[in-house]
Write a protein that holds these residues in place. Sequence first.
Motif, PDB file in Angstrom:
ATOM      1  N   GLY A 213       3.172   0.350   2.529  1.00 12.02           N
ATOM      2  CA  GLY A 213       3.500   0.472   1.018  1.00 12.02           C
ATOM      3  C   GLY A 213       4.459  -1.025   0.834  1.00 12.02           C
ATOM      4  N   GLY A 214       4.156  -1.597   1.546  1.00  7.03           N
ATOM      5  CA  GLY A 214       4.425  -3.493   1.134  1.00  7.03           C
ATOM      6  C   GLY A 214       4.105  -4.026  -0.393  1.00  7.03           C
TER       7      GLY A 214
ATOM      8  N   GLY B 191      -4.598   2.844   2.916  1.00  7.02           N
ATOM      9  CA  GLY B 191      -4.069   2.481   1.584  1.00  7.02           C
ATOM     10  C   GLY B 191      -4.452   3.720   0.514  1.00  7.02           C
ATOM     11  N   MET B 192      -3.767   3.535  -0.333  1.00  8.66           N
ATOM     12  CA  MET B 192      -3.809   4.478  -1.930  1.00  8.66           C
ATOM     13  C   MET B 192      -4.208   3.701  -3.255  1.00  8.66           C
ATOM     14  N   GLY B 193      -4.530   4.621  -4.308  1.00 11.41           N
ATOM     15  CA  GLY B 193      -5.014   4.147  -5.318  1.00 11.41           C
ATOM     16  C   GLY B 193      -5.003   4.945  -5.775  1.00 11.41           C
ATOM     17  N   TRP B 194      -4.793   4.821  -7.320  1.00 12.31           N
ATOM     18  CA  TRP B 194      -4.739   5.879  -8.799  1.00 12.31           C
ATOM     19  C   TRP B 194      -6.165   5.373  -9.597  1.00 12.31           C
TER      20      TRP B 194
ATOM     21  N   ARG C  25      -3.677  -6.180   3.659  1.00 13.32           N
ATOM     22  CA  ARG C  25      -2.440  -6.455   3.382  1.00 13.32           C
ATOM     23  C   ARG C  25      -2.642  -6.636   1.480  1.00 13.32           C
ATOM     24  N   VAL C  26      -4.138  -6.707   1.305  1.00 12.94           N
ATOM     25  CA  VAL C  26      -3.884  -6.185  -0.467  1.00 12.94           C
ATOM     26  C   VAL C  26      -4.404  -5.027  -0.733  1.00 12.94           C
ATOM     27  N   PRO C  27      -4.186  -4.408  -2.214  1.00 14.93           N
ATOM     28  CA  PRO C  27      -4.469  -3.086  -2.240  1.00 14.93           C
ATOM     29  C   PRO C  27      -5.935  -3.046  -2.897  1.00 14.93           C
ATOM     30  N   SER C  28      -6.674  -2.671  -2.742  1.00 16.21           N
ATOM     31  CA  SER C  28      -8.510  -3.013  -3.169  1.00 16.21           C
ATOM     32  C   SER C  28      -8.476  -2.494  -5.058  1.00 16.21           C
TER      33      SER C  28
END
Length: 127
Positions: free
Chosen positions: A56-57, A34-37, A105-108
Motif C-alpha cells: 500500500g506504500g 499488488g492490485m490494480g484497476w 516496489r512499483v505497481p505494474s
Amino acid sequence: VQLQASGGGLVQSGGSLRLSCVASGPTFDFSDYGMGWFRQAPGKEREFVAAITWSGGSTYYADAVKGRFTISRDYAKNTIYLQMNSLRPEDTAVYYCAVDFSRRRVPSTVVTEYDYWGQGTQVTVSS
C-alpha cells in the motif's frame, strides 16, 4: 483466487462513484500482492487505470485519471477501492480489478503482468 468487483452504475458528468473489489481464496493472502484497476471501452483495448503495491506504500495512476481517481486498500476487508470523482463521458467503460502476484516496489501498469481478473463492473457517465 476470486475477485468480485462492484459499485458501477450510471452517473452524470462531474459526478462520483466508488468501485470495490473483494479478493478471496483458500490460500490467498491479500497483504502479499499488488492490485490494480483497468478499464475497457467498447471497441478499445483494456487500459491501465490505477494500481497499488502489496504494502500500500506506492500507487500509480494513468495520466487520464490522475487527480480525479484514488486507489486504496483495506487489509481487514481484503478489498481495494477506486474512488472516482469529476467523472467524464470518456471514463465510460467496464472496469476490472486484477491481482499481481509479483511483489513489486512499483505497481505494474501492464495488463499481461496481472495474474487474476475480476468480472468487471460497468461505469457509464452521461454528458
